[in-house]
Design an enzyme around this catalytic site. Sequence first.
Site, PDB file in Angstrom:
ATOM      1  N   SER A  17       0.807  -1.228   0.000  1.00 19.05           N
ATOM      2  CA  SER A  17       0.000   0.000   0.000  1.00 19.05           C
ATOM      3  C   SER A  17       0.841   1.279   0.000  1.00 19.05           C
ATOM      4  O   SER A  17       0.497   2.231  -0.711  1.00 19.05           O
ATOM      5  CB  SER A  17      -0.974  -0.008   1.176  1.00 19.05           C
ATOM      6  OG  SER A  17      -1.912  -1.044   0.988  1.00 19.05           O
ATOM      7  N   LYS A  66      -9.968  -5.360  10.582  1.00 19.59           N
ATOM      8  CA  LYS A  66     -11.092  -4.758   9.843  1.00 19.59           C
ATOM      9  C   LYS A  66     -12.393  -4.722  10.651  1.00 19.59           C
ATOM     10  O   LYS A  66     -13.163  -3.773  10.535  1.00 19.59           O
ATOM     11  CB  LYS A  66     -11.317  -5.492   8.521  1.00 19.59           C
ATOM     12  CG  LYS A  66     -10.224  -5.214   7.494  1.00 19.59           C
ATOM     13  CD  LYS A  66     -10.541  -5.880   6.162  1.00 19.59           C
ATOM     14  CE  LYS A  66      -9.372  -5.719   5.198  1.00 19.59           C
ATOM     15  NZ  LYS A  66      -9.642  -6.321   3.888  1.00 19.59           N
ATOM     16  N   ASP A 102     -13.185  -2.587  -0.520  1.00 17.05           N
ATOM     17  CA  ASP A 102     -12.747  -3.876  -1.088  1.00 17.05           C
ATOM     18  C   ASP A 102     -13.676  -4.354  -2.220  1.00 17.05           C
ATOM     19  O   ASP A 102     -13.209  -4.807  -3.265  1.00 17.05           O
ATOM     20  CB  ASP A 102     -12.700  -4.962   0.000  1.00 17.05           C
ATOM     21  CG  ASP A 102     -11.430  -4.885   0.843  1.00 17.05           C
ATOM     22  OD1 ASP A 102     -10.427  -4.330   0.365  1.00 17.05           O
ATOM     23  OD2 ASP A 102     -11.453  -5.388   1.983  1.00 17.05           O
ATOM     24  N   GLY A 129     -15.652 -15.576   4.877  1.00 16.70           N
ATOM     25  CA  GLY A 129     -15.015 -14.709   5.868  1.00 16.70           C
ATOM     26  C   GLY A 129     -15.222 -13.243   5.527  1.00 16.70           C
ATOM     27  O   GLY A 129     -16.136 -12.883   4.769  1.00 16.70           O
ATOM     28  N   GLY A 130     -14.360 -12.397   6.081  1.00 20.13           N
ATOM     29  CA  GLY A 130     -14.508 -10.944   5.924  1.00 20.13           C
ATOM     30  C   GLY A 130     -14.439 -10.492   4.473  1.00 20.13           C
ATOM     31  O   GLY A 130     -15.231  -9.641   4.049  1.00 20.13           O
TER      32      GLY A 130
END
Length: 274
Positions: A17, A66, A102, A129-130
Amino acid sequence: MSDLYCVFGNPIAHSKSPAIHAAFAAATGQDMHYEARLAAVDGFKPAISEFVAMGGKGANVTVPFKEEAFRLATRLSERASRAGAVNTLAFNGTEIFGDNTDGAGLVRDIVHNLGVSLAGKRILLLGAGGASRGVIAPLLAERPASLFIANRSAGKAEALAASFADMATVNAGNFAKTEDMIFDLVINATSASLSGDALPLPNGIFAEGCVAYDMMYGQSETPFLAQAREQGVVQRADGLGMLVEQAAEAFFVWRGVRPATRQVLADLRSKLGQ
Ligand code: NDP
């Protein structure tokens, strides 16, 4: 002094990032500095407070924070509320705004970069999942013909599908339940590729012209993309494009400017030797 941003995670040393946002800032002429910050697993909240006290304007959030970022936000975007997770924070006085880019990143990578329309497609989403939760609403917004969520623990997939019932009919079950089904797009949102595990997918689930997408990325082909190749899938993509696109969306949330992504993605791919 440049406006300050960062990404919080644990681990974080290998995050791409900072390089992505530095490239965006240079290309758009934004005066900002973006760094990677390691937070202790039980120390996310104090790390945020410290960063805000330093004058931090915003942060990305990655594994394992998150959900905690979601709880910490004092105001949430609609897409973050839906996702139940936050990957982008913006600080303004006492307000902590939480967003989730996302899903937008995934859809933009598939539709814009890969040139694959999702309208009318039969989509299989692997994992509950997330990452999976975060992309469901943006996928449904593209009006696919159907969405099936398959997960190792079937109950988790079924609960996830039920929580989007107000948007569309979403079906779910374990991997074996996809036997005799056929899909135009199969997205791997499990972390199985991290441990090098192949998924127990039935043969024949990939339709002619199917696209296989693994959210995971790296130097070598992931086990899921290898499975897809062995079953004749020609168009296969890893999650590097999603990473760059979710970053571009976060950049837009913070700066109101949408950076171009093509060159940044190409540079990252050549650094990975792809
Ligand atoms: P979670 O830990 O929340 O969920 C993990 C999921 O993977 C669960 O559904 C779990 O199933 C499943 N799983 C784990 N190991 C196996 C295995 N050996 N076999 C089958 N299923 C398995 O992770 P996230 O949702 O946060 O992340 C998932 C992946 O997405 C990661 O690889 C991550 O790097 C990637 N990602 C990529 C992004 C990008 O920008 N490219 C952005 C976000 C995530 P069960 O419920 O049964 O335990």
